[in-house]
Design a protein around this motif. Structure first.
Motif, PDB file in Angstrom:
ATOM      1  N   TYR B  85       0.832  -1.204   0.000  1.00 18.95           N
ATOM      2  CA  TYR B  85       0.000   0.000   0.000  1.00 18.95           C
ATOM      3  C   TYR B  85       0.871   1.259   0.000  1.00 18.95           C
ATOM      4  CZ  TYR B  85      -4.613  -2.082   0.288  1.00 18.95           C
ATOM      5  OH  TYR B  85      -5.776  -2.728  -0.015  1.00 18.95           O
ATOM      6  N   LYS B  89       0.840   4.129  -3.120  1.00 13.90           N
ATOM      7  CA  LYS B  89       0.626   5.574  -3.029  1.00 13.90           C
ATOM      8  C   LYS B  89       1.543   6.297  -4.007  1.00 13.90           C
ATOM      9  CE  LYS B  89      -0.588   5.319   1.786  1.00 13.90           C
ATOM     10  NZ  LYS B  89      -0.086   5.528   3.144  1.00 13.90           N
ATOM     11  N   TYR B 112     -10.497  12.542  -1.995  1.00 11.34           N
ATOM     12  CA  TYR B 112     -10.572  11.241  -1.333  1.00 11.34           C
ATOM     13  C   TYR B 112      -9.222  10.673  -0.881  1.00 11.34           C
ATOM     14  CZ  TYR B 112     -12.426   6.640  -0.261  1.00 11.34           C
ATOM     15  OH  TYR B 112     -12.772   5.496   0.390  1.00 11.34           O
ATOM     16  N   ARG B 115      -8.087  12.508   2.182  1.00  6.77           N
ATOM     17  CA  ARG B 115      -8.880  12.199   3.368  1.00  6.77           C
ATOM     18  C   ARG B 115      -8.551  10.819   3.905  1.00  6.77           C
ATOM     19  NH1 ARG B 115     -11.762  16.574   3.585  1.00  6.77           N
ATOM     20  NH2 ARG B 115     -13.203  17.274   1.956  1.00  6.77           N
ATOM     21  N   GLU B 116      -8.203   9.898   2.992  1.00  6.88           N
ATOM     22  CA  GLU B 116      -7.879   8.545   3.444  1.00  6.88           C
ATOM     23  C   GLU B 116      -6.500   8.463   4.069  1.00  6.88           C
ATOM     24  OE1 GLU B 116      -9.236   5.637   3.790  1.00  6.88           O
ATOM     25  OE2 GLU B 116     -11.207   6.366   3.224  1.00  6.88           O
ATOM     26  N   HIS B 117      -5.549   9.181   3.477  1.00  7.65           N
ATOM     27  CA  HIS B 117      -4.162   8.931   3.866  1.00  7.65           C
ATOM     28  C   HIS B 117      -3.533  10.040   4.691  1.00  7.65           C
ATOM     29  CE1 HIS B 117      -4.154   5.333   1.589  1.00  7.65           C
ATOM     30  NE2 HIS B 117      -4.390   5.944   0.448  1.00  7.65           N
TER      31      HIS B 117
END
Lengths: 152, 275, 259
Positions: B85, B89, B112, B115-117
């Motif tokens: 993962y 990125k 998105y 906000r996720e990472h």
């Protein structure tokens, strides 16, 4: 739709669901009147319990005071042992109270009826009801009737 | 070819003897590829040769049955989930459909990944999203839902989203398919500027030959599970292989026959048993 | 003959393969549930789509099922002069069986099919792959919130179904057919056991919610990513989930009430 409206609707949904559960618990089931096993237990031995079942009513003078908690067969006395759970507030039945098995309604549902005696001591947890009367079994009654009329 | 001299080798993705099959059908039968760092590398081939599958293998969404894929000198298929993962990125991927999340607006789609990472403050998120959207020319479309976008616009939004985490490499899956000339021109222009401005490595999978040849620095042609040809666009245009020539020029008949393999035409047409 | 045998073997192996994949999927799904602690908003959104949107059909069906039951039971019971038992029989039928089962079936039809279609479409439009490539685990962000929402919503829906059903039965039995209101409620209360009847019904509905959500999400995840594949998967969800609800109901009933 914005997230605030969704949150409100979900909150409404959860409240409605929980309200339904509470309504079922209090209004439909016996939770309000018999909240679990907070009563005391007494045992009664019967020759024949007929159609009595676990969770059958136990009544005194027609008022329900408890329920049948378990039924098994006692190999020492060769009798059926019925454990009765009586609610806490009915805690002053005399020791010589008797237990009978009656039939209610036309559907022949059977229940256990208690009849208070005159003893000064009260039944407490673990006591045994000494005086019992078995259930009426139709076949036996007919058998007795035939036997007695044949003897004439 | 084996230069294991540290992280800054000039090959970003190295594929060695990769086999992959789906069911009983072998899709790749020993692919070897070096995708250079920086620049635009195109992978071309006829439909159904598994070009999209190749991208998924590079992104480790699929596992090869044999062989290895190294991304920045790390064997991408042997990483733990967490490491994979982290590497992902650094890869952006642009799907043919854009793959935007349908229940989020354009703005939220681009935001998105942040906000996720990350846990950046809202002001900064807004700033970053708007710069990316401006770069693809869709700052004004931030409140639209993905369903309201045309295919080309959806791809541009997806590009903005892919750029959000400042990737090292972006993979484009058929970026030009089904676009009208204007949006095709926009996409080519965008792809080119983004790649040079951000110093990215781009991998383009496509069968739009002319458009792809016009922007690629290096081209691989894949067919029948193997690499048929590799070189600069000029090498490809002047390839000695008849097959490559037919593919590049788009002739109807050639080494790849127009007719699907069948029995003799004459005898089939006048077959005696059917009267 | 040999061909047929071969076909049978292939079908069997295919079935086992799907079964295995389904269980691996479930395991990863359960592992991903923990991550929801940090994202309660996702679950709330899903409770909206599997719960709130299913509410109307549940309430309307509950009302009518309760009313029809009361009508039918009354006609039978009145023959035995036992119409006071209407409340008990009604409540027991609803709490033990019809509440969880009918809610489960409606849930599979309304929420399950929607879940499969949504996830299948996400797969077909490469949204799931897209998430993976953004280093976002779809198990944590897509599957787990839907699963948890279904498991939470299902028992609440079943409770609403039963409650509305009892009210519907009350309307028909007491208000329309003239059963004594006191007998209706008191007989019900003295014969419906909290643990035995109500709680077992709740356990059933939780299990149904779990299974329906699992089947629906897995079918969506496992579908062939084309419009035809998605529509087939949706049909499969409704059929399989309904059969699972009915089969499990028998199993659970046998376990719970056959002591």
């Amino acid at each position: 739709m914005n997230s605030r409206a969704i949150e409100i609707l979900v909150g409404f949904f959860m409240a409605l669901g929980i309200a339904a559960l509470v309504m079922l618990a209090l209004q439909v089931s016996n939770l309000a009147s018999f909240g679990g096993d907070n009563g005391y237990r007494v045992e009664a031995y019967f020759e024949d319990i007929g159609g009595l079942k676990v969770r059958s009513q136990v009544a005194v003078g027609g008022v329900q005071v408890g329920k049948v908690e378990s039924i098994d067969y006692d190999m020492d006395t060769f009798k059926a042992r019925v454990t009765i759970n009586i609610q806490e507030q009915y805690n002053s039945f005399p020791l010589d109270t008797s237990a009978n098995i009656y039939t209610a309604g036309l559907l022949c549902e059977q229940y256990s009826g208690l009849e208070p005696g005159g003893d000064v001591d009260f039944l407490t947890d673990g006591d045994v009801i000494e005086i019992t009367q078995s259930a009426m079994v139709l076949e036996r009654l007919i058998g007795q009737y035939l036997f007695s009329s044949a003897g004439k | 070819m084996t230069n294991n001299n540290g992280a800054m080798s000039d090959v970003l993705v190295r594929i060695r003897d990769m086999h992959f099959s789906r069911g009983n059908r072998a899709i790749f039968r020993g692919i070897n590829m070096d995708i250079p760092r920086g620049g635009i590398c195109a992978i071309m081939g006829p439909s159904g040769t598994g070009k999209t599958t190749l991208l998924k293998l590079i992104g480790a969404q699929l596992k090869p049955s044999q062989g290895t894929v190294h991304f920045d000198e790390r064997d991408i298929h042997r990483l733990s989930r967490r490491d994979l993962y982290t590497e992902r990125k650094r890869m952006g991927m642009l799907f043919q459909s854009g793959a935007l999340l349908t229940d989020l607006s354009v703005f939220e789609n681009v935001a998105y990944p942040l906000r996720e990472h990350t846990a950046l403050p809202e002001r900064l998120v807004r700033h970053l999203v708007l710069t990316r959207l401006h770069a693809v020319g869709l700052r004004g479309a931030r409140d639209l839902m993905p369903g309201e976008l045309s295919g080309g616009m959806a791809r541009r939004v997806a590009l903005a989203r892919a750029l959000m985490l400042d990737p090292t490499m972006i993979m484009y899956d058929e970026p030009f398919t089904g676009q009208d000339p204007i949006s095709m021109g926009v996409l080519i222009e965008l792809l080119h500027t983004v790649n040079s401005a951000l110093d990215l490595t781009s991998i383009i999978v496509s069968h739009d030959v002319q458009e792809t040849l016009s922007i690629a620095d290096y081209v691989y042609i894949v067919s029948d599970g193997v690499v048929v040809e590799g070189g600069t666009p000029d090498d490809i245009r002047h390839s000695s292989s008849d097959w490559v020539q037919q593919f590049v020029r788009g002739d109807a008949d050639g080494p790849v026959p127009f007719q699907f393999p069948a029995t003799d035409y004459q005898s089939d047409l006048f077959a005696p048993e059917i009267v | 003959m040999l061909d047929r045998l071969q076909g049978l073997g292939k079908t069997g192996i295919g079935f086992l393969e799907r079964l295995g994949r389904g269980h691996i999927f479930l395991a990863r799904l359960l592992l991903a549930l923990g991550s929801l602690v940090f994202k309660p908003g996702l679950v709330i959104r899903q409770i909206y789509s599997v719960g709130v949107l299913t509410l109307i059909i549940i309430i309307v069906s509950g009302l009518f099922v309760g009313m029809v039951l009361a009508l039918q039971l009354y006609n039978t019971l009145v023959g035995f002069n036992a119409e006071e038992s209407l409340g008990v029989v009604l409540a027991l039928t609803l709490l033990r069986e019809l509440g969880p089962v009918v809610t489960g079936l409606l849930f599979a039809g309304r929420a399950g099919s929607a879940l499969t279609a949504e996830i299948g479409l996400m797969k077909a439009t490469e949204q799931l792959s897209g998430l993976e490539m953004m280093a976002v685990d779809p198990y944590q962000r897509i599957f787990a919130p839907r699963f948890l929402a279904a498991v939470v919503a299902m028992p609440l829906l079943a409770a609403m179904f039963s409650a509305v059903g009892v009210l519907g039965g009350y309307l028909v039995g007491v208000e329309l057919l003239g059963v004594d209101s006191g007998a209706f409620w008191s007989q019900m209360q003295s014969n419906v056991d909290f643990n035995m009847d109500l709680m077992n019904g709740v356990i059933k509905s939780v299990v149904f919610g779990l299974v329906v959500a699992w089947i629906a999400i897995f079918e969506g995840f496992d579908c062939i990513p084309t419009s035809e594949g998605v529509s087939r998967a949706t049909t499969r969800t409704v059929v399989n989930a309904s059969l699972a609800v009915l089969g499990l109901d028998f199993l659970l009933t046998a376990l719970m009430f056959n002591a």
